[in-house]
Design an enzyme around this catalytic site. Structure first.
Site, PDB file in Angstrom:
ATOM      1  CG  ASP A 197      39.278  30.673  38.253  1.00 32.14           C
ATOM      2  OD1 ASP A 197      40.492  30.422  38.118  1.00 32.14           O
ATOM      3  OD2 ASP A 197      38.772  31.793  38.048  1.00 32.14           O
ATOM      4  CD  GLU A 226      38.825  30.298  34.822  1.00 28.06           C
ATOM      5  OE1 GLU A 226      37.703  29.786  34.611  1.00 28.06           O
ATOM      6  OE2 GLU A 226      38.980  31.520  35.021  1.00 28.06           O
ATOM      7  CD  GLU A 251      41.280  35.119  35.070  1.00 23.56           C
ATOM      8  OE1 GLU A 251      40.532  34.130  35.085  1.00 23.56           O
ATOM      9  OE2 GLU A 251      41.290  35.975  35.958  1.00 23.56           O
ATOM     10  CG  HIS A 301      38.184  36.680  32.533  1.00 23.33           C
ATOM     11  ND1 HIS A 301      38.517  37.972  32.886  1.00 23.33           N
ATOM     12  CD2 HIS A 301      38.074  35.990  33.686  1.00 23.33           C
ATOM     13  CE1 HIS A 301      38.606  38.044  34.211  1.00 23.33           C
ATOM     14  NE2 HIS A 301      38.356  36.857  34.727  1.00 23.33           N
TER      15      HIS A 301
HETATM   16 MG   LIG Z   1      39.585  32.980  36.330  1.00 24.04          MG
END
Ligand SMILES: [Mg+2]
Length: 372
Positions: A197, A226, A251, A301
Protein backbone atom coordinates in the site's frame (compact mmCIF):
# COMPACT_ATOMS: atom_id res chain seq x y z
CA UNK A 1 -38.92 4.75 18.76
CA UNK A 2 -37.35 8.21 18.64
CA UNK A 3 -33.77 9.42 18.89
CA UNK A 4 -33.64 11.58 22.00
CA UNK A 5 -29.90 12.07 22.40
CA UNK A 6 -26.84 12.44 20.19
CA UNK A 7 -23.47 12.47 21.95
CA UNK A 8 -20.14 13.01 20.22
CA UNK A 9 -16.78 11.77 21.46
CA UNK A 10 -13.33 12.94 20.47
CA UNK A 11 -10.65 10.57 21.74
CA UNK A 12 -6.98 11.30 21.21
CA UNK A 13 -3.86 9.56 22.37
CA UNK A 14 -1.57 12.01 24.18
CA UNK A 15 1.46 11.17 22.07
CA UNK A 16 0.33 11.87 18.48
CA UNK A 17 3.27 11.61 16.08
CA UNK A 18 3.71 12.58 12.42
CA UNK A 19 2.75 9.39 10.57
CA UNK A 20 0.28 8.06 8.00
CA UNK A 21 -1.84 6.61 10.81
CA UNK A 22 -5.45 7.69 11.35
CA UNK A 23 -5.84 5.57 14.50
CA UNK A 24 -4.21 8.19 16.73
CA UNK A 25 -7.53 9.92 17.33
CA UNK A 26 -11.13 8.88 17.03
CA UNK A 27 -14.51 10.52 16.39
CA UNK A 28 -17.54 8.62 17.64
CA UNK A 29 -21.27 9.32 17.69
CA UNK A 30 -23.60 7.59 20.12
CA UNK A 31 -27.35 7.84 19.52
CA UNK A 32 -29.85 7.05 22.27
CA UNK A 33 -33.54 6.31 21.79
CA UNK A 34 -36.51 6.96 24.05
CA UNK A 35 -36.67 3.24 24.84
CA UNK A 36 -33.06 3.21 26.01
CA UNK A 37 -31.28 1.61 23.02
CA UNK A 38 -27.94 3.02 21.93
CA UNK A 39 -26.19 2.95 18.57
CA UNK A 40 -22.50 3.62 17.99
CA UNK A 41 -20.91 5.06 14.85
CA UNK A 42 -17.58 6.46 13.76
CA UNK A 43 -16.12 8.85 11.20
CA UNK A 44 -12.49 8.38 10.21
CA UNK A 45 -11.48 12.00 9.65
CA UNK A 46 -10.39 15.07 11.61
CA UNK A 47 -12.49 14.70 14.79
CA UNK A 48 -12.90 18.43 15.43
CA UNK A 49 -14.09 18.98 11.84
CA UNK A 50 -16.61 16.15 12.31
CA UNK A 51 -17.93 17.66 15.53
CA UNK A 52 -18.37 21.04 13.84
CA UNK A 53 -20.49 19.45 11.09
CA UNK A 54 -22.67 17.73 13.68
CA UNK A 55 -23.07 20.78 15.90
CA UNK A 56 -23.28 23.62 13.32
CA UNK A 57 -26.38 25.80 13.89
CA UNK A 58 -28.95 26.47 11.20
CA UNK A 59 -27.43 28.82 8.62
CA UNK A 60 -29.93 28.46 5.82
CA UNK A 61 -32.10 25.84 4.20
CA UNK A 62 -29.30 23.75 2.62
CA UNK A 63 -26.58 24.73 5.12
CA UNK A 64 -27.25 23.13 8.51
CA UNK A 65 -25.63 20.89 11.11
CA UNK A 66 -26.52 17.22 11.41
CA UNK A 67 -27.75 17.22 15.02
CA UNK A 68 -30.94 19.12 14.22
CA UNK A 69 -31.67 16.70 11.36
CA UNK A 70 -31.24 13.55 13.45
CA UNK A 71 -32.54 14.20 16.97
CA UNK A 72 -36.26 13.47 17.24
CA UNK A 73 -36.29 11.08 14.26
CA UNK A 74 -37.36 7.43 14.16
CA UNK A 75 -34.27 5.27 13.39
CA UNK A 76 -36.46 3.13 11.11
CA UNK A 77 -36.53 6.15 8.77
CA UNK A 78 -32.82 5.62 8.13
CA UNK A 79 -33.02 6.18 4.35
CA UNK A 80 -34.99 9.38 4.84
CA UNK A 81 -32.58 10.57 7.53
CA UNK A 82 -29.69 9.94 5.11
CA UNK A 83 -31.38 11.96 2.35
CA UNK A 84 -32.20 14.75 4.80
CA UNK A 85 -28.59 14.89 6.07
CA UNK A 86 -27.41 15.13 2.46
CA UNK A 87 -29.88 17.92 1.75
CA UNK A 88 -29.01 19.77 4.98
CA UNK A 89 -25.27 19.85 4.14
CA UNK A 90 -25.62 20.40 0.39
CA UNK A 91 -24.11 23.89 0.43
CA UNK A 92 -20.83 22.71 1.99
CA UNK A 93 -21.03 18.95 1.47
CA UNK A 94 -22.00 16.55 -1.34
CA UNK A 95 -18.91 14.56 -0.36
CA UNK A 96 -15.76 15.14 1.68
CA UNK A 97 -16.04 15.98 5.36
CA UNK A 98 -19.84 16.24 5.36
CA UNK A 99 -20.13 12.70 3.94
CA UNK A 100 -17.68 11.45 6.57
CA UNK A 101 -19.74 12.98 9.40
CA UNK A 102 -22.92 11.53 7.88
CA UNK A 103 -21.15 8.14 7.94
CA UNK A 104 -20.82 8.23 11.74
CA UNK A 105 -24.55 8.85 12.16
CA UNK A 106 -25.51 6.30 9.52
CA UNK A 107 -23.43 3.59 11.22
CA UNK A 108 -25.02 4.44 14.58
CA UNK A 109 -28.48 4.12 12.97
CA UNK A 110 -27.65 0.68 11.54
CA UNK A 111 -26.36 -0.38 14.96
CA UNK A 112 -29.63 0.79 16.56
CA UNK A 113 -31.77 -0.91 13.94
CA UNK A 114 -29.89 -4.19 14.36
CA UNK A 115 -30.39 -4.08 18.11
CA UNK A 116 -34.07 -3.17 17.73
CA UNK A 117 -34.57 -6.12 15.36
CA UNK A 118 -32.31 -8.45 17.42
CA UNK A 119 -30.32 -9.10 14.23
CA UNK A 120 -26.70 -8.58 13.26
CA UNK A 121 -26.41 -5.74 10.75
CA UNK A 122 -25.28 -7.99 7.87
CA UNK A 123 -28.69 -9.73 8.10
CA UNK A 124 -30.46 -6.38 7.66
CA UNK A 125 -28.20 -5.82 4.63
CA UNK A 126 -29.30 -9.15 3.13
CA UNK A 127 -26.44 -11.35 4.32
CA UNK A 128 -24.72 -13.54 5.00
CA UNK A 129 -23.53 -13.91 1.41
CA UNK A 130 -20.40 -15.79 2.57
CA UNK A 131 -19.78 -18.62 5.03
CA UNK A 132 -16.60 -17.02 6.27
CA UNK A 133 -14.28 -14.19 5.31
CA UNK A 134 -10.50 -14.16 5.04
CA UNK A 135 -8.86 -11.35 7.00
CA UNK A 136 -5.52 -9.79 6.24
CA UNK A 137 -3.24 -8.38 8.87
CA UNK A 138 -2.75 -4.68 8.10
CA UNK A 139 0.42 -2.97 9.25
CA UNK A 140 2.55 0.10 8.58
CA UNK A 141 5.67 -0.72 6.55
CA UNK A 142 8.73 -0.56 8.82
CA UNK A 143 11.60 1.70 7.76
CA UNK A 144 14.14 -1.08 8.26
CA UNK A 145 13.84 -4.28 6.16
CA UNK A 146 15.39 -6.21 9.07
CA UNK A 147 12.26 -5.56 11.15
CA UNK A 148 10.08 -7.53 8.74
CA UNK A 149 11.09 -11.04 9.76
CA UNK A 150 9.85 -10.65 13.34
CA UNK A 151 6.77 -8.66 12.37
CA UNK A 152 5.56 -11.10 9.73
CA UNK A 153 6.48 -14.13 11.83
CA UNK A 154 4.09 -12.76 14.44
CA UNK A 155 1.24 -12.49 11.91
CA UNK A 156 1.91 -16.02 10.66
CA UNK A 157 1.86 -17.34 14.23
CA UNK A 158 -1.59 -15.75 14.68
CA UNK A 159 -2.79 -17.67 11.64
CA UNK A 160 -3.01 -14.85 9.07
CA UNK A 161 -2.49 -16.02 5.50
CA UNK A 162 -2.25 -12.48 4.13
CA UNK A 163 -0.56 -9.29 5.24
CA UNK A 164 -0.58 -5.71 3.97
CA UNK A 165 2.29 -3.32 4.50
CA UNK A 166 1.63 0.34 3.81
CA UNK A 167 2.85 3.91 4.14
CA UNK A 168 5.57 4.05 6.83
CA UNK A 169 8.95 3.36 5.25
CA UNK A 170 7.70 3.18 1.65
CA UNK A 171 8.34 5.87 -0.96
CA UNK A 172 11.88 7.01 -0.14
CA UNK A 173 13.25 5.64 -3.44
CA UNK A 174 12.39 2.83 -5.84
CA UNK A 175 15.53 0.94 -4.76
CA UNK A 176 14.70 1.27 -1.05
CA UNK A 177 11.13 0.15 -1.77
CA UNK A 178 12.42 -2.92 -3.59
CA UNK A 179 14.59 -3.82 -0.58
CA UNK A 180 11.49 -3.61 1.65
CA UNK A 181 9.36 -5.62 -0.77
CA UNK A 182 12.03 -8.31 -1.12
CA UNK A 183 12.44 -8.55 2.65
CA UNK A 184 8.66 -8.72 3.13
CA UNK A 185 8.28 -11.44 0.49
CA UNK A 186 11.09 -13.41 2.12
CA UNK A 187 9.76 -12.96 5.67
CA UNK A 188 6.19 -13.84 4.64
CA UNK A 189 7.22 -17.25 3.33
CA UNK A 190 5.66 -19.00 0.32
CA UNK A 191 2.21 -19.51 1.89
CA UNK A 192 1.36 -15.92 2.78
CA UNK A 193 -0.06 -13.29 0.42
CA UNK A 194 1.56 -9.85 0.61
CA UNK A 195 -0.11 -6.56 -0.35
CA UNK A 196 1.78 -3.29 -0.80
CA UNK A 197 0.00 0.00 0.00
CA UNK A 198 1.85 3.10 -1.22
CA UNK A 199 -0.59 5.47 0.49
CA UNK A 200 0.54 9.07 -0.02
CA UNK A 201 4.16 7.95 -0.07
CA UNK A 202 4.27 7.22 -3.79
CA UNK A 203 1.96 9.86 -5.23
CA UNK A 204 4.79 12.11 -6.46
CA UNK A 205 6.00 9.40 -8.87
CA UNK A 206 5.16 9.74 -12.54
CA UNK A 207 3.22 7.18 -14.54
CA UNK A 208 6.26 5.40 -15.99
CA UNK A 209 7.85 5.04 -12.54
CA UNK A 210 4.64 3.53 -11.15
CA UNK A 211 4.45 1.16 -14.12
CA UNK A 212 8.05 -0.02 -13.46
CA UNK A 213 7.34 -0.30 -9.73
CA UNK A 214 4.25 -2.42 -10.45
CA UNK A 215 6.27 -4.68 -12.78
CA UNK A 216 8.78 -5.17 -9.95
CA UNK A 217 5.92 -6.19 -7.62
CA UNK A 218 4.82 -8.83 -10.16
CA UNK A 219 8.28 -10.40 -9.94
CA UNK A 220 7.79 -10.77 -6.18
CA UNK A 221 4.30 -12.24 -6.54
CA UNK A 222 2.57 -9.41 -4.67
CA UNK A 223 -1.21 -9.89 -4.18
CA UNK A 224 -2.20 -6.26 -4.82
CA UNK A 225 -0.80 -2.77 -5.20
CA UNK A 226 -2.84 -0.18 -3.33
CA UNK A 227 -3.14 3.55 -4.08
CA UNK A 228 -0.30 3.83 -6.61
CA UNK A 229 -1.60 7.24 -7.79
CA UNK A 230 -2.93 10.40 -6.20
CA UNK A 231 -6.67 9.94 -5.61
CA UNK A 232 -7.47 12.82 -7.99
CA UNK A 233 -5.56 11.12 -10.82
CA UNK A 234 -8.45 9.06 -12.18
CA UNK A 235 -6.88 9.06 -15.65
CA UNK A 236 -3.83 7.11 -14.46
CA UNK A 237 -5.98 4.60 -12.60
CA UNK A 238 -7.92 4.03 -15.84
CA UNK A 239 -4.69 3.70 -17.86
CA UNK A 240 -2.56 1.36 -15.73
CA UNK A 241 -2.75 -2.30 -16.74
CA UNK A 242 -0.32 -4.72 -15.07
CA UNK A 243 -0.90 -8.38 -15.92
CA UNK A 244 -0.49 -10.49 -12.80
CA UNK A 245 -1.10 -7.69 -10.30
CA UNK A 246 -4.36 -6.46 -8.79
CA UNK A 247 -4.82 -2.70 -8.38
CA UNK A 248 -6.75 -1.62 -5.27
CA UNK A 249 -7.96 1.82 -4.23
CA UNK A 250 -10.89 3.80 -2.82
CA UNK A 251 -10.18 4.72 0.81
CA UNK A 252 -9.93 8.45 -0.02
CA UNK A 253 -13.25 8.50 -1.88
CA UNK A 254 -16.31 9.82 -0.07
CA UNK A 255 -18.78 10.83 -2.78
CA UNK A 256 -20.41 8.14 -4.87
CA UNK A 257 -19.27 9.76 -8.16
CA UNK A 258 -15.64 9.11 -7.18
CA UNK A 259 -16.31 5.40 -6.97
CA UNK A 260 -18.28 5.52 -10.23
CA UNK A 261 -15.38 7.25 -11.99
CA UNK A 262 -12.88 4.66 -10.74
CA UNK A 263 -15.11 1.74 -11.69
CA UNK A 264 -16.05 3.12 -15.09
CA UNK A 265 -12.35 3.74 -15.80
CA UNK A 266 -11.86 -0.01 -15.81
CA UNK A 267 -8.38 -0.10 -14.25
CA UNK A 268 -9.41 -1.20 -10.75
CA UNK A 269 -9.55 -4.81 -9.56
CA UNK A 270 -10.40 -4.18 -5.89
CA UNK A 271 -12.48 -1.29 -4.50
CA UNK A 272 -11.96 -0.19 -0.90
CA UNK A 273 -14.75 2.05 0.42
CA UNK A 274 -14.41 2.95 4.11
CA UNK A 275 -17.82 2.78 5.85
CA UNK A 276 -16.68 5.52 8.26
CA UNK A 277 -15.98 7.90 5.34
CA UNK A 278 -18.08 7.00 2.30
CA UNK A 279 -21.61 7.61 3.59
CA UNK A 280 -21.91 4.75 6.06
CA UNK A 281 -23.40 1.37 5.22
CA UNK A 282 -26.34 3.01 3.44
CA UNK A 283 -24.03 4.29 0.72
CA UNK A 284 -21.31 1.61 0.90
CA UNK A 285 -23.85 -1.10 0.15
CA UNK A 286 -24.63 0.67 -3.14
CA UNK A 287 -20.92 1.08 -3.89
CA UNK A 288 -20.37 -2.65 -3.27
CA UNK A 289 -23.21 -3.50 -5.67
CA UNK A 290 -21.91 -1.07 -8.28
CA UNK A 291 -18.49 -2.72 -8.01
CA UNK A 292 -20.07 -6.15 -8.47
CA UNK A 293 -21.77 -4.88 -11.64
CA UNK A 294 -18.30 -3.95 -12.95
CA UNK A 295 -16.76 -7.30 -11.95
CA UNK A 296 -14.67 -5.61 -9.27
CA UNK A 297 -13.97 -7.19 -5.89
CA UNK A 298 -14.80 -5.51 -2.58
CA UNK A 299 -12.28 -5.15 0.26
CA UNK A 300 -13.57 -2.41 2.59
CA UNK A 301 -10.98 -0.12 4.14
CA UNK A 302 -10.99 -0.26 7.95
CA UNK A 303 -8.04 1.09 9.89
CA UNK A 304 -9.01 3.54 12.58
CA UNK A 305 -10.92 1.52 15.22
CA UNK A 306 -12.93 -1.64 15.96
CA UNK A 307 -16.12 0.33 15.09
CA UNK A 308 -15.27 0.79 11.42
CA UNK A 309 -13.83 -2.72 11.37
CA UNK A 310 -17.20 -4.08 12.52
CA UNK A 311 -19.07 -2.02 9.92
CA UNK A 312 -16.71 -3.24 7.19
CA UNK A 313 -17.13 -6.88 8.26
CA UNK A 314 -20.94 -6.59 8.13
CA UNK A 315 -20.69 -4.99 4.67
CA UNK A 316 -18.41 -7.76 3.43
CA UNK A 317 -20.67 -10.50 4.79
CA UNK A 318 -23.57 -8.97 2.86
CA UNK A 319 -21.57 -8.71 -0.39
CA UNK A 320 -20.99 -11.73 -2.69
CA UNK A 321 -18.02 -9.89 -4.27
CA UNK A 322 -16.16 -9.45 -0.94
CA UNK A 323 -12.59 -10.69 -1.45
CA UNK A 324 -10.80 -10.20 1.86
CA UNK A 325 -11.14 -7.93 4.93
CA UNK A 326 -8.60 -5.43 6.26
CA UNK A 327 -7.80 -6.20 9.89
CA UNK A 328 -5.51 -3.63 11.48
CA UNK A 329 -2.84 -5.13 13.67
CA UNK A 330 -1.24 -1.75 14.28
CA UNK A 331 -1.13 -1.17 18.03
CA UNK A 332 -3.15 1.82 19.28
CA UNK A 333 -4.27 2.42 22.87
CA UNK A 334 -7.61 3.83 21.63
CA UNK A 335 -8.83 0.40 20.49
CA UNK A 336 -9.18 -0.48 24.20
CA UNK A 337 -12.06 2.05 24.40
CA UNK A 338 -14.26 -0.15 22.18
CA UNK A 339 -15.66 -3.51 23.22
CA UNK A 340 -15.99 -5.70 20.15
CA UNK A 341 -17.27 -9.20 19.54
CA UNK A 342 -15.73 -9.24 16.06
CA UNK A 343 -12.35 -10.96 16.16
CA UNK A 344 -10.37 -12.80 13.49
CA UNK A 345 -9.45 -16.34 14.51
CA UNK A 346 -6.58 -17.98 12.65
CA UNK A 347 -6.91 -15.31 9.99
CA UNK A 348 -10.63 -15.81 9.35
CA UNK A 349 -13.84 -14.05 10.38
CA UNK A 350 -17.18 -15.76 10.98
CA UNK A 351 -20.50 -14.03 10.25
CA UNK A 352 -21.16 -11.76 13.26
CA UNK A 353 -23.98 -13.08 15.44
CA UNK A 354 -24.54 -10.28 17.96
CA UNK A 355 -27.42 -7.83 17.26
CA UNK A 356 -26.32 -4.53 15.73
CA UNK A 357 -22.71 -3.92 14.79
CA UNK A 358 -21.35 -5.91 17.76
CA UNK A 359 -19.40 -3.01 19.29
CA UNK A 360 -19.94 -0.74 22.28
CA UNK A 361 -18.13 2.11 23.93
CA UNK A 362 -16.29 1.49 27.20
CA UNK A 363 -16.99 4.90 28.72
CA UNK A 364 -14.55 4.46 31.56
CA UNK A 365 -11.69 3.65 29.18
CA UNK A 366 -12.81 6.40 26.79
CA UNK A 367 -12.74 9.00 29.58
CA UNK A 368 -8.96 8.63 29.78
CA UNK A 369 -8.55 9.82 26.16
CA UNK A 370 -11.54 12.15 25.80
CA UNK A 371 -10.75 15.72 24.74
CA UNK A 372 -12.86 18.80 23.95
MG1 LIG B 1 -4.51 2.16 2.19
Amino acid sequence: MRIVELETFILRRPDVIEAGDSSQDLFLVELRTDDGLTGLGEADSSPEVMRAIVEAPYSHEVCRGLREVVVGRDPADREAVWRDMYAATLFYGRGGAAMQAMSAIDLALWDLLGKAAAQPVHRLLGGPALDRLRAYSSLLMPHDPAALAGLLGEQRALGFSAVKLGWGGLGRSVAADERLVAAARDAAGPEMDVMIDMGSHGWQRDFAAVEAFAAMLVRYGIFWLEEPFHPDDYASYARLRVPGLRIATGEEECAEWGFETLLEGGGIDVIQPDPARAGGLTRCRRIAELAADHGVALAPHAWSSPVVRAAAVHLSFASPNALIQEYSRHPTPLSATIRSTIEARHGWLDPPAEPGLGVSLDREAAARYRVG
